[in-house]
Enzyme design. Structure first.
Site, PDB file in Angstrom:
ATOM      1  N   ASP A 115       1.949  20.465 -20.350  1.00 43.49           N
ATOM      2  CA  ASP A 115       1.200  19.232 -20.607  1.00 43.49           C
ATOM      3  C   ASP A 115       2.103  18.392 -21.505  1.00 43.49           C
ATOM      4  OD1 ASP A 115      -0.322  17.169 -21.555  1.00 43.49           O
ATOM      5  OD2 ASP A 115      -2.129  18.363 -21.841  1.00 43.49           O
ATOM      6  N   TYR A 159       0.841  -1.209   0.000  1.00 43.09           N
ATOM      7  CA  TYR A 159       0.000   0.000   0.000  1.00 43.09           C
ATOM      8  C   TYR A 159       0.873   1.256   0.000  1.00 43.09           C
ATOM      9  CZ  TYR A 159      -3.740   3.276   0.897  1.00 43.09           C
ATOM     10  OH  TYR A 159      -4.620   4.309   0.768  1.00 43.09           O
ATOM     11  N   PHE A 172      -7.208  21.998 -24.467  1.00 43.37           N
ATOM     12  CA  PHE A 172      -7.520  20.577 -24.552  1.00 43.37           C
ATOM     13  C   PHE A 172      -8.738  20.341 -23.661  1.00 43.37           C
ATOM     14  CE2 PHE A 172      -7.533  16.119 -23.445  1.00 43.37           C
ATOM     15  CZ  PHE A 172      -7.695  15.610 -24.715  1.00 43.37           C
ATOM     16  N   THR A 173      -9.591  19.416 -24.067  1.00 40.93           N
ATOM     17  CA  THR A 173     -10.904  19.230 -23.425  1.00 40.93           C
ATOM     18  C   THR A 173     -10.822  19.094 -21.899  1.00 40.93           C
ATOM     19  OG1 THR A 173     -10.718  16.877 -23.918  1.00 40.93           O
ATOM     20  CG2 THR A 173     -11.935  18.224 -25.501  1.00 40.93           C
ATOM     21  N   LYS A 203      -0.120   7.893 -23.499  1.00 38.21           N
ATOM     22  CA  LYS A 203       0.208   8.204 -24.898  1.00 38.21           C
ATOM     23  C   LYS A 203       1.700   7.888 -25.122  1.00 38.21           C
ATOM     24  CE  LYS A 203      -3.684  10.772 -24.271  1.00 38.21           C
ATOM     25  NZ  LYS A 203      -4.456  10.750 -23.008  1.00 38.21           N
ATOM     26  N   ARG A 227     -13.218  15.880 -33.720  1.00 33.33           N
ATOM     27  CA  ARG A 227     -12.500  16.943 -33.016  1.00 33.33           C
ATOM     28  C   ARG A 227     -12.946  18.259 -33.626  1.00 33.33           C
ATOM     29  NH1 ARG A 227     -11.666  15.631 -28.275  1.00 33.33           N
ATOM     30  NH2 ARG A 227      -9.924  14.365 -27.686  1.00 33.33           N
ATOM     31  N   PHE A 229     -18.601  15.301 -25.937  1.00 33.89           N
ATOM     32  CA  PHE A 229     -18.258  14.435 -27.080  1.00 33.89           C
ATOM     33  C   PHE A 229     -18.215  12.955 -26.699  1.00 33.89           C
ATOM     34  CE2 PHE A 229     -13.858  13.658 -25.803  1.00 33.89           C
ATOM     35  CZ  PHE A 229     -13.644  14.718 -24.928  1.00 33.89           C
TER      36      PHE A 229
HETATM   37  O1  PLI Z   1      -6.931  10.831 -20.789  1.00 30.64           O
HETATM   38  P1  PLI Z   1      -6.089  11.294 -19.646  1.00 30.64           P
HETATM   39  O2  PLI Z   1      -6.892  11.697 -18.473  1.00 30.64           O
HETATM   40  O3  PLI Z   1      -5.001  10.332 -19.296  1.00 30.64           O
HETATM   41  O4  PLI Z   1      -5.274  12.582 -20.168  1.00 30.64           O
HETATM   42  C1  PLI Z   1      -5.899  13.772 -20.474  1.00 30.64           C
HETATM   43  C2  PLI Z   1      -5.142  14.480 -21.569  1.00 30.64           C
HETATM   44  C3  PLI Z   1      -4.416  15.580 -21.248  1.00 30.64           C
HETATM   45  N1  PLI Z   1      -3.727  16.260 -22.211  1.00 30.64           N
HETATM   46  C4  PLI Z   1      -3.726  15.869 -23.510  1.00 30.64           C
HETATM   47  C5  PLI Z   1      -2.965  16.665 -24.490  1.00 30.64           C
HETATM   48  C6  PLI Z   1      -4.433  14.745 -23.879  1.00 30.64           C
HETATM   49  O5  PLI Z   1      -4.392  14.372 -25.141  1.00 30.64           O
HETATM   50  C7  PLI Z   1      -5.185  14.018 -22.904  1.00 30.64           C
HETATM   51  C8  PLI Z   1      -5.998  12.919 -23.257  1.00 30.64           C
HETATM   52  N2  PLI Z   1      -6.240  12.658 -24.528  1.00 30.64           N
HETATM   53  C9  PLI Z   1      -7.058  11.730 -25.029  1.00 30.64           C
HETATM   54  C10 PLI Z   1      -7.881  10.817 -24.201  1.00 30.64           C
HETATM   55  C11 PLI Z   1      -7.134  11.655 -26.468  1.00 30.64           C
HETATM   56  O6  PLI Z   1      -7.851  10.786 -27.003  1.00 30.64           O
HETATM   57  O7  PLI Z   1      -6.448  12.453 -27.120  1.00 30.64           O
END
Ligand code: PLI
Length: 461
Positions: free
Chosen positions: A219, A76, A128-129, A262, A386, A452
């Site tokens: 970011d 933990y 970004f969203t 990513k 998008r 979306f």
């Molecule tokens: O999906 P998260 O919560 O791990 O990360 C959010 C996020 C933050 N910044 C940027 C630039 C992103 O691209 C992002 C998540 N992007 C997604 C889910 C996408 O499909 O692009």
């Protein structure tokens, strides 16, 4: 130093396990997309042939990452995988203090709550969203300071992620530096089409923010892809490795949020990083409320281990050359067919210009949402919108109408082959040939946040 890589980009790996794809009929897909309210996020993955919804959490882990999963220390508190991750982030990105989170938005939530006060302004190189939503929920207002070229799909500017320092200066003069807790800088700007910021621009921004006493929060979700473009396009960086360029980028910023799903090649995970002790201390307090203890932040020990290994793999020059090379291959195929795409070709996907593809639809008829649904029905290739749906509404309820109305063909890392890219381009061309017949959509269900993901639509006419 950078290793010499060949012009062509054969993948620097081979396969030892495969996942079989599912083939469906056109009638099955038409039924599936109708039932999904013409929203590709609401399809079941079993109904999808080639899945280009996102590059987030969909990449293939290496055998070393899988081996790392087997040495998960699931204590933990104080898991050894956390210390390995912390050491890796310090070594390769250079940030001092690290808090793991379940994914990127977990870090955005904590950081926004700590740094933003009601009435604050957060300038950034395109929204970004999730990032903007957390800034707004914390009481801030996002202001776009990206260069104008980024909003023009055909503008060939090599660094469309750059900040327009004149726009920024106007914002600082209007509101005063005290109301700006930080400048939000994304590397390889997602919503602009995976477009990089240059090192020169970042250095100028650093000089400006130092003078004005404003932080830069990075970011860094796709920082290695941004570094690849700097290596390819910016004077003075040809002989630097991606690892060196990434470390330099981070050195001009004060902290970061990361979705490791990513660049860093994991299926789940993220972190918050800062060079400021006070911010760290506050974040360490808050993470236990929203994510978990500060040595696991919502992740299993094995997830942190896979992330530590994935970070190192993401900085390999051969890996990035093949990764972006594959995206460019698809982009060139699309262009050969005359399909309108955002240029230059970006890092994590191809962004089709839905306004140019379906010029007979108005933005209120959701051209990008429509096109993503049509492409799925035609071929089983799942893409995503998008455009106006992703952009959502302002605090006063009005819709944002972004200039870019795009369909994103997002390429997961190390997952599909060049032959898949051929099929994707041919399928898109098939829809392109019949584009005049395509009718738009109307929205029949709209959720309050990040619409979306869950909005539903019906066909017009
Ligand atoms: O999906 P998260 O919560 O791990 O990360 C959010 C996020 C933050 N910044 C940027 C630039 C992103 O691209 C992002 C998540 N992007 C997604 C889910 C996408 O499909 O692009």
């Amino acid at each position: 130093m950078k290793t010499q890589i060949k012009k062509s980009w054969a993948e620097p790996y081979r396969m030892k396990m495969v996942e079989l794809l599912k083939m469906t009929t056109r009638a099955q897909r038409q039924k599936a997309i109708k039932e999904a309210g013409y929203n590709t996020f609401l399809l079941k993955s079993a109904e999808v042939y080639i899945d280009l919804l996102t590059d987030s959490g969909t990449s293939a882990m290496s055998d070393r990452q899988w081996a790392g999963m087997m040495v998960g220390d699931e204590a933990y508190a104080g898991s050894s995988n956390f210390y390995h991750l912390e050491e890796t982030i310090r070594k390769y990105y250079g940030y001092k203090y690290i808090i793991p989170t379940h994914q990127g938005r977990g870090a955005e939530n904590i950081l926004s709550k700590i740094l933003i006060k009601k009435g604050d302004i957060v300038p950034g190189n395109m929204y970004f969203t999730t990032t903007r939503l957390h800034q707004e929920l914390a009481g801030g207002t996002f202001t776009d300071i990206i260069i104008d070229e980024a909003h023009d799909p055909l503008n060939p500017h090599p660094f469309k992620g750059n900040v327009d320092l004149t726009k920024l200066d106007k914002v600082v003069k209007k509101y005063g530096a005290k109301r700006i807790p930080y400048i939000s800088i994304a590397t390889n700007v997602n919503m602009a089409g995976g477009q990089p910021i240059s090192m020169k621009n970042l250095k100028e921004l650093r000089a400006y923010t130092k003078k004005n006493g404003i932080r830069i929060i990075h970011d860094m979700t796709r920082v290695a892809e941004n570094a690849y473009f700097i290596q390819q396009r910016e004077k003075g960086y040809q002989n630097k490795s991606i690892a060196q360029i990434v470390k330099e980028i981070c050195s001009y910023t004060d902290g970061a949020t990361m979705s490791a799903k990513k660049d860093a090649l994991v299926n789940i995970g993220g972190f918050l990083a800062t060079n400021e002790w006070d911010v760290y201390e506050e974040a360490r307090n808050m993470v236990v409320v929203y994510e978990g203890l500060h040595t696991y932040g919502g992740l299993a020990g094995r997830d942190m281990e896979a992330m530590a290994i994935g970070i190192v793999e993401s900085l390999d020059d051969f890996h990035q050359h093949a990764r972006v090379g594959q995206v460019e291959y698809l982009g060139h195929k699309m262009m050969e067919f005359g399909i309108p795409i955002v240029q230059p070709i970006g890092g994590h996907g191809i962004f089709v210009d839905a306004k140019a593809f379906l010029p007979h639809l108005t933005q209120d008829q959701f051209p990008a949402q429509t096109l993503a649904a049509e492409i799925y029905a035609d071929s089983g290739v799942r893409t995503m919108e998008r455009g106006v749906v992703s952009a959502g509404r302002k605090a006063n309820g009005e819709n944002y109408y972004p200039k870019l109305e795009l369909v994103r063909f997002t390429i997961p890392r190390r997952v599909y082959t060049q032959a898949h890219m051929d099929v994707i381009a041919e399928s898109t061309y098939n829809v392109f040939k019949q584009r005049d017949k395509i009718k738009g959509l109307k929205m029949v269900y709209e959720p309050k946040y990040l619409r979306f993901f869950q909005a539903r639509f019906e066909k017009l006419g």
